[in-house]
Scaffold this motif. Structure first.
Motif, short mmCIF file in Angstrom:
data_model
loop_
_atom_site.label_atom_id
_atom_site.label_comp_id
_atom_site.label_asym_id
_atom_site.label_seq_id
_atom_site.Cartn_x
_atom_site.Cartn_y
_atom_site.Cartn_z
N ILE B 29 0.83 -1.22 0.00
CA ILE B 29 0.00 0.00 0.00
C ILE B 29 0.87 1.27 0.00
O ILE B 29 0.49 2.29 -0.55
N LEU B 30 2.08 1.17 0.61
CA LEU B 30 2.97 2.34 0.63
C LEU B 30 3.57 2.60 -0.74
O LEU B 30 4.08 3.69 -1.01
N CYS B 32 1.84 2.72 -3.28
CA CYS B 32 0.71 3.19 -4.08
C CYS B 32 0.55 4.70 -4.08
O CYS B 32 0.95 5.39 -3.15
N LEU B 34 -2.57 7.26 -4.02
CA LEU B 34 -4.00 7.30 -3.77
C LEU B 34 -4.64 8.30 -4.73
O LEU B 34 -4.22 9.46 -4.79
N ASN B 36 -7.80 10.31 -5.22
CA ASN B 36 -8.98 10.69 -4.45
C ASN B 36 -9.85 11.63 -5.29
O ASN B 36 -9.51 12.78 -5.51
N ALA B 46 0.88 10.41 -2.05
CA ALA B 46 1.79 9.32 -1.72
C ALA B 46 2.37 9.62 -0.35
O ALA B 46 2.49 10.79 0.04
N ASN B 47 2.69 8.57 0.39
CA ASN B 47 3.08 8.77 1.78
C ASN B 47 3.95 7.61 2.25
O ASN B 47 3.50 6.47 2.28
N ALA B 68 -6.49 3.14 -4.68
CA ALA B 68 -5.03 3.16 -4.56
C ALA B 68 -4.45 2.33 -5.71
O ALA B 68 -4.95 1.25 -6.00
N PRO B 112 -8.43 1.52 -0.78
CA PRO B 112 -8.01 2.87 -0.36
C PRO B 112 -8.06 3.05 1.16
O PRO B 112 -7.33 3.89 1.70
N ASP B 114 -6.84 1.21 3.33
CA ASP B 114 -5.56 0.82 3.93
C ASP B 114 -4.50 1.91 3.77
O ASP B 114 -3.43 1.83 4.38
N PHE B 115 -4.79 2.90 2.93
CA PHE B 115 -3.78 3.92 2.64
C PHE B 115 -3.59 4.86 3.83
O PHE B 115 -4.56 5.31 4.43
N TYR B 117 -3.37 8.06 5.47
CA TYR B 117 -3.65 9.45 5.14
C TYR B 117 -2.58 10.37 5.71
O TYR B 117 -1.89 10.03 6.67
#
Lengths: 367, 367
Positions: B29-30, B32, B34, B36, B46-47, B68, B112, B114-115, B117
């Motif tokens: 997930i990292l 990815c 997102l 929105n 991205a984070n 995502a 999404p 799981d992303f 924020y």
């Protein structure tokens, strides 16, 4: 020894000869450039025992002599000097002094007697072509040499001279690339296998001018390229090359004429669906003047469509998209002709004039 | 979800946010971005949990939603599409369809929810400066952060705000780099340590325009940069920074004014005599308006000379040439002033206006 050269001339010569410096060797002398000023000319030489390059350097010999210098250190020093005159002098203890304006480097030279001289190549057999042609031919074939050493012959390219025609061939297990060049004069028949490394290095040195020529001398074990101020000598690869003519056919059931750029963009996108090492095919469905393309994998899927000119039967056939891409990238024509026989037979990408012929094997697929 | 954007706008947004995609992570997930589109705006995020980037994307939301997508695959697909309109749609099973002209990709999206924020950052404390200034300041200090993690604090830069002055400081064990920036307005005093990675990534996104501004918000644990269509949020590094003022002195015994380009060329050449990891100094002998330079190692030796303006006593002092080079490279002035105290004390390279101050420790040498 004492020589005086312009920085730019030294840099040009070093950029040329260092192409023959091996990246991995335990012998320090092979990492060296030989500076030979034993006559009134200055020559630089590098030699990795397979490939040797010699170049004449513009400059003045104030005191004759000869020395070997570590190529990387020598190149780095010259690169960082101001754009000015450079004096290189050597004393009897092989201390080398490199002076330019107020900067003065002292480094150690190596014994020139240890340096492996270039092999003597008999100049009995010679062909000539333009630098442009040689450079293009290499670019258009080098991508399909085999990269692993399991069959040494396939790591080189066949240079096949017959009368006034030179045919250059490379092949790996999945494809064959052929370029035909018409020579100005007829020559005695000759077939030799030139190492791929030699060809890729030489193509970096070739100016690529259409008016600049290359003389190529061939003996039993060596090939020598002479152009501009340079001599490139390479060992040939021993062995028999594959009989490519038996693998080639002009018969076809389907002929497609397609816009190269459009097709290239599609297959380039298709490569995104294939992981390295995966042999997932792109499936081409040719019918009614349309080529539908489809590829799917665990990554995802891609569908695409191109309008084409079609002659003959419809066909559905799969290919490794990277192999199609490699061939499409080196062709210069706007429209290309592709010939198919059936789902199990290779396709041929060739032009009417017969200057190029790329054979690619298909990949089985379940529909 | 269904959105329509131009390829070029998507590419620009992806080039921005992917700066926060970690190169090594076991959490898919990292990796990815997102997307929105839950309102009428489209945002990409991205984070990597330390650094987060969010950007607004020009486009049309035809159906609201959020998804995502693997950043690398998504970027590769968009890059290889024609310069045209791109439609991205997602069904309830998170199948993502990316369509552009006749090309149609199907790939899987990720949940999404799981992303991670971006953290909420209170906008109480804000300073503003131009993108040009921030980008320059980073370039002029980032080279002297510590590269290993043994002292976390040193892998960041101190942002020290006092009234209308911002001081940016980086230091490793051998040198200190300081840049002073005058701000338009006075602010409440604040000292925070910003991760070096955040600064180097943000400087790649900054336009660098003198007319474009950046708003910087600071809280106890976070720093947020807002500029153009972008928000960059980063954790701050906890801990106390070194008290740099105690290490700095304006006293000197010798002041040298030297042509930066000439000096840089000399020390650049000197680095050729030093192997990586070797702490061999270049010895500067300053006397009678001339700086003689000398370095010798097992590789060889270099002597060089530059005419200088000199004030005060002669001095002979040694430095790691790479450290001198790093500082010289980022200064823009044609002539630079260097201040020396004695053989054991650091030199200071600083301008009259006090915009920069580079301290470098000397290296002992045997003459």
């Amino acid at each position: 020894m004492k020589i005086i050269c312009n920085k730019s001339d030294l840099m040009k010569a070093l950029n040329t000869v260092t192409k023959a410096i091996p990246t991995n060797t335990t012998m320090p002398i092979l990492k060296c450039v030989l500076i030979n000023a034993s006559s009134s000319n200055i020559k630089f030489t590098a030699n990795d025992m397979e490939l040797g390059i010699e170049t004449n350097v513009n400059g003045f010999v104030s005191e004759k002599g000869i020395i070997a210098l570590d190529a990387k250190l020598f190149s780095d020093i010259i690169r960082k000097l101001p754009e000015s005159e450079v004096t290189i002098s050597v004393d009897e203890k092989k201390n080398v002094t490199i002076t330019c304006e107020k900067a003065k480097f002292n480094i150690m030279g190596l014994e020139p007697d240890d340096f492996p001289y270039l092999p003597f190549v008999e100049k009995d057999y010679k062909i000539s072509l333009s630098q442009f042609t040689l450079k293009e031919v290499i670019r258009q074939t080098i991508f399909s040499i085999a990269t692993n050493d399991s069959n040494k012959v396939l790591t080189g390219e066949l240079f096949d001279i017959k009368e006034n025609r030179l045919r250059v061939i490379s092949l790996d297990g999945h494809r064959i690339s052929i370029r035909n060049i018409e020579l100005k004069d007829p020559y005695e028949d000759k077939k030799v296998i030139v190492p791929g490394k030699t060809l890729s290095e030489i193509s970096k040195i070739l100016s690529g001018g259409t008016e600049d020529s290359v003389d190529i001398y061939i003996t039993e074990n060596h090939i020598l390229f002479e152009f501009d101020e340079n001599i490139v000598v390479s060992r040939l690869i021993e062995g028999n090359y594959f009989q490519v003519d038996k693998m080639i056919s002009n018969a076809y059931e389907t002929k497609v004429t397609i816009n190269r750029q459009d097709f290239m963009s599609c297959i380039d996108r298709a490569t995104l669906m294939v992981k390295e090492g995966d042999n997932r095919p792109i499936i081409l469905n040719i019918d009614d003047h349309v080529m539908d393309m489809k590829i799917s994998s665990q990554i995802g899927s891609l569908n695409d469509t191109i309008e084409i000119e079609q002659e003959g039967k419809p066909i559905k056939i799969g290919f490794n998209p990277r192999l199609l891409l490699d061939a499409m990238r080196v062709i210069d024509d706007e429209m290309v002709d592709i010939y198919y026989m059936n789902t199990k037979s290779p396709c041929f990408i060739r032009d009417e004039a017969g200057t190029y012929n790329y054979m690619i094997l298909p990949v089985n697929f379940v529909d």
